[in-house]
Scaffold this motif. Sequence first.
Motif, short mmCIF file in Angstrom:
data_model
loop_
_atom_site.label_atom_id
_atom_site.label_comp_id
_atom_site.label_asym_id
_atom_site.label_seq_id
_atom_site.Cartn_x
_atom_site.Cartn_y
_atom_site.Cartn_z
N ALA A 172 39.75 42.68 43.63
CA ALA A 172 40.91 42.60 42.74
C ALA A 172 41.48 43.98 42.46
CB ALA A 172 40.53 41.89 41.44
N GLU A 173 40.61 44.95 42.13
CA GLU A 173 41.11 46.28 41.81
C GLU A 173 41.67 46.99 43.03
OE1 GLU A 173 37.97 48.88 40.34
OE2 GLU A 173 36.47 47.64 41.35
N GLY A 204 36.00 41.03 39.21
CA GLY A 204 36.89 41.65 40.18
C GLY A 204 36.69 41.12 41.58
#
Length: 364
Positions: A172-173, A204
């Motif tokens: 995600a990051e 994440g």
Amino acid sequence: MSETSPKLRAQLEGIPTYKPGKPAAVGGPVAYKLSSNENPYPPLPGVLESVTAAAGSFNRYPDMMCTALMNELADRFGVPVSHLSTGTGSVGVAQQLLQATSGPGDEVIYAWRSFEAYPIITQISGATSVQVPLTPGEVHDLDAMADAITDRTRLIFVCNPNNPTGTVVRRAELERFLDRVPGDVLVVLDEAYREFIRAAEGEGGAVPDGVELYRERPNVCVLRTFSKAYGLAGLRVGFAIAHEPVAAALRKTAVPFGVSQLAQEAAIASLRAEDELLGRVGALVCERTRVAEGLRGQGWTVPETQANFVWLRLGDRTVEFAAACEQAGAVVRPFPGEGVRVTIGEPEANDIFLKAADSFRKDL
């Protein structure tokens, strides 16, 4: 004799020398080298035989295009041959990327501390390094790295897992970061330690495979190497997967005949011995868990590592700690003033290191 000297490029002034891991002492008590992130196991089955056969013709130049290896990689990763380029280890390919993208007036962004070669190859190219500090958890601060992008930015390195901390960024990051990067800035996902990742799905998401991210993003390039998990550090062969304009530029900047025929044959044989590879990597991951848990049990703070090493931030005690380990028989890699990186080796080596770390901890 003339007192003048040849004029050299000003950018070479002050370039730090790359410091290889210190070798184990020869001729004294048994010592283990845990300073270079090498695989402690011998070559995979079939590799020595392939290299021995190739050695009979090293009076000839190697295949400059690495044709057989490129075809093998294309099949292994499901990518076109035109999206591949090889080089003298992933660091050699990284230097080619700098030659292809960056020069005086340009900027290259990377986390710090990260791979020791990044500032060296950036300065050689004439570009300016923009170093973005890691988070307190020793992880890439991708938001800060995105904030550091300017109209002079040409390339960004993301080392995942990060060398020397072993930490990872999750899907995600990383995707959020990539969405913020302009399309004309090349993002290099340096995945030299990809095979050692065992991180479960977490906050994440999972740790992303850079090859999957590259498929939909023309400004993403993935670096891989045969030096670490595959155990071919001494043969110097790495590769990049990137869309055709970038891959073509890499082939243009490659040193002709840089990858020896021995290295090419060894890499092909290693790819074909993947079952054995997975077993060896699994054994190293088990040892990594044992070492990290042992250190935490002694009271050390050890970041979660997904590479074949652990990181201890020691500050001004770094050199002293490294000396204590060496005296005990385990040579580690100090970064003075910051910390030590310790490669996961054979169990006997890891036992020596853990004992030395415990003794040092008790004396603090």
